[in-house]
Design an enzyme around this catalytic site. Structure first.
Site, PDB file in Angstrom:
ATOM      1  N   CYS A 203      52.327  78.956 -35.639  1.00  0.00           N
ATOM      2  CA  CYS A 203      51.735  77.880 -35.556  1.00  0.00           C
ATOM      3  C   CYS A 203      50.000  78.016 -35.984  1.00  0.00           C
ATOM      4  CB  CYS A 203      51.665  77.158 -34.181  1.00  0.00           C
ATOM      5  SG  CYS A 203      51.365  78.290 -32.774  1.00  0.00           S
ATOM      6  N   HIS A 443      49.517  77.644 -28.127  1.00  0.00           N
ATOM      7  CA  HIS A 443      49.981  76.687 -29.308  1.00  0.00           C
ATOM      8  C   HIS A 443      48.496  76.163 -30.160  1.00  0.00           C
ATOM      9  CE1 HIS A 443      52.297  74.325 -31.892  1.00  0.00           C
ATOM     10  NE2 HIS A 443      51.881  73.361 -31.559  1.00  0.00           N
TER      11      HIS A 443
END
Length: 1128
Positions: A203, A443
């Site tokens: 990510c 994330h």
């Protein structure tokens, strides 16, 4: 009462995820926010009856309907009560309802996170506002307040909430993209943008790649780069161009596998998360290097490089010293700052050098001066890293609130000049990279204003922020992109980590759109060809999923088999051609296909099975109608590996027999009978012009006949025939003699081959019917032999011989191998698996010239695990060498016998010795696992005597051992607890049992000469390595001799001599600490006055409780902390 009826009273509203055009400013049903209104007339009447409901008209947000839901509720069971003073029997419930129109209900589980402000308007003063945050799902479609506010307050005329018996409810809400197992969000349709697929933990890479892509000046430079001559797999330029081209041209989320492969990463690297700013720097450095000497050499510096001047300027004399340095990003502190403006001010703040800190100005001497930095050139694209990850005693993430503006002026931080005017200092926010999580993981998502260029060119165009969350792209509000990511206590550890600003006077240059027609032809041609190839492969894969592979096994192929079953796996998979047929074809078409392949090619026109137009379908129907099933002089049988019910409980080897007849029908699809991707099919036919034997499924069995001739010691396949279940084998004696070529009337013995591991004689062939002697399945195998020759060798004995005889490879292993030991070369012999294991030991003894009693053999204990076998070899068979519980000679044609030559008889281990596993430290500093065989119930000194057989001593050492108690493995983290006394019993050593082997929690090492004697006041103190935190130990722990009252500097010198593989430069970085129970007592400051005080280091028993810790960086970093490397 102005409201819509309950959804039960009207047809549910259906909104497809594909019938809405790309974002429209006037109406965006897939946008992030919505507004709802509901006016309830005759409010007093509404509140008189329990469960009265009113609902607003729906607003479509994120493709699903949202409503206000008002309910008159009884006072009991208040689920979300906010504290009630209501004297009536009813409460006013105010809820936000999500997706109660069954749009997602049909798709099973779904979830959608939303936040809202529920408001009751006031005619004269401030309204009542209450906020909610909730994850709506298919089991909970509404959320709000069962008792929104005091009823008496709401209806009071003085308060102004209910006017003319009408209450006005309002709701402003935002929602995330719905998720669910069967819910697909179409990013391209809803936002005009697409995402990047996450490979595991990529990510961080996806976030910065999206920011780079929307920096169109950078995208244009990548498009114009020269690909070079590197192979495609390792060509980073080609991979970057591919990602950008697909982001611009594709309709689906883009894979990044080719890019990470070009980086030289493996699949494991894709699961290691890295710092996004570090990756940004490494990627830009790599691309800038590749651009050197090309037309794009200055592209990256012209976009991202700025210059800052570090200066020291005297205040009382005319003297200044300065140095100009380039930068590609600016790193700003978050700790102690509350905004980006303040952080920039602190970054460029002036420091006064005065008093004892005056500046040496050369000829002017010591002078008062000002020290600081100023920006002298600002880049068109400014990357700002917010330093949220810091080491403050422990590794932690700083999630303090830190605001940043949509517009920024840096003129106060700059040294203005003709090259840097105030106009050059004005920036607009283009992207916000957000990290959610903790220091070691989390994330990343990116918020990008994809409309910044358009809104600059046309001031009437508003900003359009999108959220890029890997493969999901969605519209979002400006507040969600900016203000929500300031951080703070209420943000669930989610905050901005990197900001991308674009200089206002460079927006047209940096963010100008790249029309598809302006992509270089070499780039578009390359990737359009790739796309065409992918589409072809996709179509091919789709067609393959509609096909299956078949292998046509004929009687001629079966006749070549002289062992078990009908055909072995090697012949089936490697020698017989495999044919591809359509799963949806009719069995009559399969018969025609086999006829054309094996017998005679017909003149029928070729039919394309994948052609779906009506003309092709009609041609196929006509072709099927012309097939005559009676014309085929063969039968097709599906070959399977099944057994009858009576033998399922037996452990039998696999087999492949024709057990299911495939009937030739024009209306029976092939996949109705064949459901595997690969299917062997037996083609039953006769030689010459003889017709097929009749077959009645209810009474007949297809059988194969083998003949064993002991004179040539060979099993021969004769052919196949049909047997009637109600008759006896003796009834077919003359038929079998004719098939074999024996004189009619020859007496025969019969055996049924159930599998390679099970061949049974048919002793009752004269009295019992075939149906009672065999399985009632087609594909049986009958072995016959002349009864008169059974005394030589029977067919059963021959089959057992074929089953049990294997090739055995002998490979030597070692216990604690010495450098001078040479391994015997492997050799092979044939053995019977029923032979005793001692015959293997005798063979090894003959080949190596050692006593068979000293040969230790490894045998299977469980699963595929092989361990040394110390039991009596005379009572065990060679089957213990098999790699599987059930032997199959068609698969396992060779086994391996691992052996070790011991310095004593193997049976001594069970009688007089015990097997101990522990660690020892070698002279080269390495620690290895070792297995020793000391005397049973012996002392530690017996362990030392056994170790002397194998230990590689070097000259000039003590040749004496000590045993240290250590923590559990791994080897690289073994803290030493104590030193055992030589006379201690082995049973007193801490141990555990592993696979019937004592595993001592101990390490054996040779005693250094200077530690052989311990005088009064001297102790051995454990020493461990750790990285900042005492629990993060690494390396090999050891002990060092310390003396009460000796200077601590002598201890430091002794430690230095112990660490022979550490350089002086590295040792100078070490910090020294006193630790206890994995906790820090204090750091040691070495000076001439400090002396060792054992009283402070020992517990009441006199044993050392405190130990020394060496604090330094671990040479092996944790995978998540490893530096990013781009290898190509």
């Amino acid at each position: 009462m102005q409201c819509s009826p309950d959804p039960e009273d009207v047809a549910p509203m259906a909104v497809s995820t594909h019938d809405i055009p790309v974002f429209n400013e006037a109406f965006d049903p897939y946008g992030p926010e919505g507004f709802l209104a509901l006016d309830i007339d005759t409010f007093s009447k509404f509140m008189q009856r329990t469960d009265n409901r009113a609902m607003s008209k729906p607003t479509i947000v994120r493709g699903i309907p949202w409503r206000i839901l008002a309910i008159c509720r009884s006072q009991q069971g208040n689920r979300h009560s906010v504290g009630s003073r209501n004297k009536t029997n009813h409460n006013f419930g105010f809820f936000l309802q999500c997706n109660n129109d069954d749009i997602l209900q049909k798709r099973g589980m779904w979830r959608c996170y939303g936040s809202a402000t529920l408001e009751v308007l006031n005619a004269d003063g401030p309204s009542i506002q209450k906020k909610i945050h909730h994850s709506f799902h298919n089991s909970e479609v509404d959320w709000g307040f069962s008792n929104y506010d005091n009823y008496e307050t709401l209806i009071s005329p003085k308060e102004g909430y209910v006017v003319n018996d009408t209450i006005k409810l309002r709701c402003r809400f935002t929602a995330d993209v719905p998720s669910g197992a069967n819910y697909m969000w179409d990013s391209k349709h809803h936002t005009g943008c697409i995402g990047l697929r996450n490979q595991g933990a990529t990510c961080y890479m996806n976030s910065i790649l999206q920011a780079f892509y929307f920096t169109t000046g950078f995208r244009r430079a990548v498009y114009n780069m020269e690909v070079g001559t590197e192979p495609n797999e390792s060509n980073i330029v080609l991979a970057m161009q591919r990602v950008f081209y697909e982001l611009q041209m594709s309709n689906e989320a883009v894979e990044t596998n080719s890019l990470t492969r070009a980086f030289g990463w493996d699949k494991l690297d894709a699961f290691n998360q890295h710092d996004v700013q570090e990756f940004c720097r490494v990627l830009l450095d790599n691309l800038e290097t590749k651009m050197k000497g090309t037309s794009e050499e200055k592209s990256i510096p012209n976009l991202f490089r700025g210059n800052m001047k570090s200066f020291i300027k005297c205040t009382d004399v005319e003297y200044e010293s300065s140095r100009t340095e380039s930068f590609y990003d600016v790193q700003l502190n978050v700790l102690g700052m509350d905004s980006l403006e303040r952080a920039f001010e602190a970054y460029t703040a002036i420091e006064l050098l005065d008093d004892e800190n005056k500046y040496d100005a050369g000829d002017f001497g010591l002078q008062r001066a000002e020290k600081g930095v100023k920006f002298v050139e600002l880049p068109p694209v400014l990357h700002v890293q917010l330093m949220r990850f810091q080491y403050c005693g422990v590794e932690q993430k700083i999630n303090e609130r830190f605001s940043f503006p949509e517009k920024m002026n840096l003129s106060n931080c700059c040294e203005l000049s003709p090259q840097l005017t105030e106009e050059d200092c004005v920036y607009s926010l283009h992207a916000v990279l957000v990290h959610s999580g903790e220091f070691h993981g989390g994330h990343y998502v990116t918020y990008i204003n994809v409309n910044l260029h358009e809104s600059t060119v046309d001031p009437t165009v508003s900003a359009r922020w999108c959220k890029f969350d890997d493969d999901v792209v969605s519209r979002t509000t400006t507040d969600d992109a900016i203000a929500v990511n300031f951080g703070g206590e209420k943000t669930m550890n989610s905050s901005a980590y990197m900001l991308v600003y674009v200089r206002d006077n460079a927006i047209d240059q940096v963010l100008a759109p790249i029309p598809d027609a302006h992509i270089p032809q070499t780039v578009s041609r390359t990737f359009e060809m790739e796309r065409l190839h992918r589409n072809r492969e996709k179509k091919k894969l789709e067609e393959e999923q509609l096909c299956m592979n078949i292998a046509l096994v004929t009687p001629d192929i079966v006749a070549t088999n002289h062992a078990f079953d009908l055909i072995d796996q090697e012949t089936l998979h490697d020698q017989i051609p495999h044919e591809i047929v359509w799963k949806h074809m009719m069995t009559a078409e399969l018969y025609q296909f086999v006829h054309d392949r094996l017998f005679e090619k017909s003149a029928r026109p070729r039919i394309d099975m994948f052609d779906s137009d009506e003309e092709a379908k009609e041609a196929r129907r006509n072709s099927i109608n012309t097939i005559n099933p009676r014309s085929f002089r063969f039968r097709l049988w599906r070959m399977t590996d099944g057994y009858g019910l009576e033998r399922l409980s037996q452990k039998l080897t696999t087999r492949l027999r024709p057990m299911e007849l495939i009937e030739c029908k024009k209306d029976l699809r092939l996949d109705a009978q064949l459901n595997q991707e690969f299917e062997p099919i037996y083609v039953e036919y006769t030689n010459g012009n003889e017709p097929l034997e009749p077959y009645i499924p209810q009474s007949d069995l297809l059988f194969f006949v083998k003949f064993y001739d002991p004179l040539i010691d060979k099993v021969t396949m004769i052919g196949h025939t049909m047997f009637d279940l109600t008759r006896k084998f003796s009834n077919y004696q003359e038929k079998l003699c004719a098939m074999i070529g024996l004189p009619l009337g020859t007496d025969l013995n019969y055996y049924v081959e159930h599998s390679a591991s099970c061949v049974e004689p048919c002793d009752e062939y004269n009295r019992m019917t075939i149906g009672k002697m065999v399985e009632e399945n087609d594909g049986g195998i009958l072995i016959v032999e002349r009864a008169s020759e059974a005394s030589l060798k029977t067919a059963k004995a021959k089959m057992n011989e074929l089953y049990l005889e294997v090739s055995m490879e002998f490979v030597e292993t070692f216990y604690n191998k010495k450098p001078e030991q040479v391994q015997h070369k492997p050799w092979k012999r044939r053995f019977c698996l029923d032979d005793k294991l001692f015959s293997i030991a005798e063979e090894i003894g003959r080949e190596t010239g050692v006593d068979p009693a000293n040969v230790l053999i490894h045998t299977r204990t469980s699963g595929n695990r092989f361990d040394p076998n110390f039991d009596d070899y005379h009572t065990q068979s060679c089957r213990v060498l098999m790699t599987r519980p059930l032997h199959d000679p068609r698969i396992y044609k060779q086994y391996r016998a691992m052996y070790c030559i011991m310095p004593f008889a193997v049976d001594e281990v069970s009688k007089h010795r015990t097997q101990c596993k522990l660690f020892w430290a070698l002279p080269n500093g390495h620690v290895e696992e070792v297995v020793l065989f000391p005397r049973k119930n012996g002392e530690i000194v017996d362990l030392f005597d056994e170790a002397k057989r194998y230990f590689p001593f070097v000259e000039g050492t003590s040749r004496k051992f000590r045993l240290l108690q250590i923590a559990s493995p791994p080897v690289g983290n073994q803290r030493v607890y104590q030193v055992y006394h030589d006379s201690a019993l082995l049973g007193d050593v801490e141990q555990r049992m592993i696979f019937k082997t004592q595993s001592l929690q101990a390490r054996l090492e040779e005693i250094p000469i200077d530690e052989l004697e311990l005088r009064t006041g001297e102790f051995l103190c454990p020493v461990v390595h750790f990285d900042r935190e005492p629990t993060k130990m690494f390396g090999i722990s050891f002990v060092i001799k310390i003396r009460n009252g000796e200077p601590m500097m002598e201890v430091k010198d002794r430690l230095r001599r112990k660490l022979t593989d550490v350089s002086e430069a590295e040792f100078s970085k070490y910090k020294f600490a006193l630790l206890t129970r994995d906790k820090l007592c204090r750091y040691i400051e070495f000076n001439n006055e400090d002396k060792v005080n054992l009283a402070d280091m020992a517990n009441t028993t006199g044993a050392l409780q405190v130990y020394i810790g060496l604090d330094h960086k671990s040479p092996v970093q944790h995978s998540s902390e490893a530096a990013i490397r781009i290898l190509n």
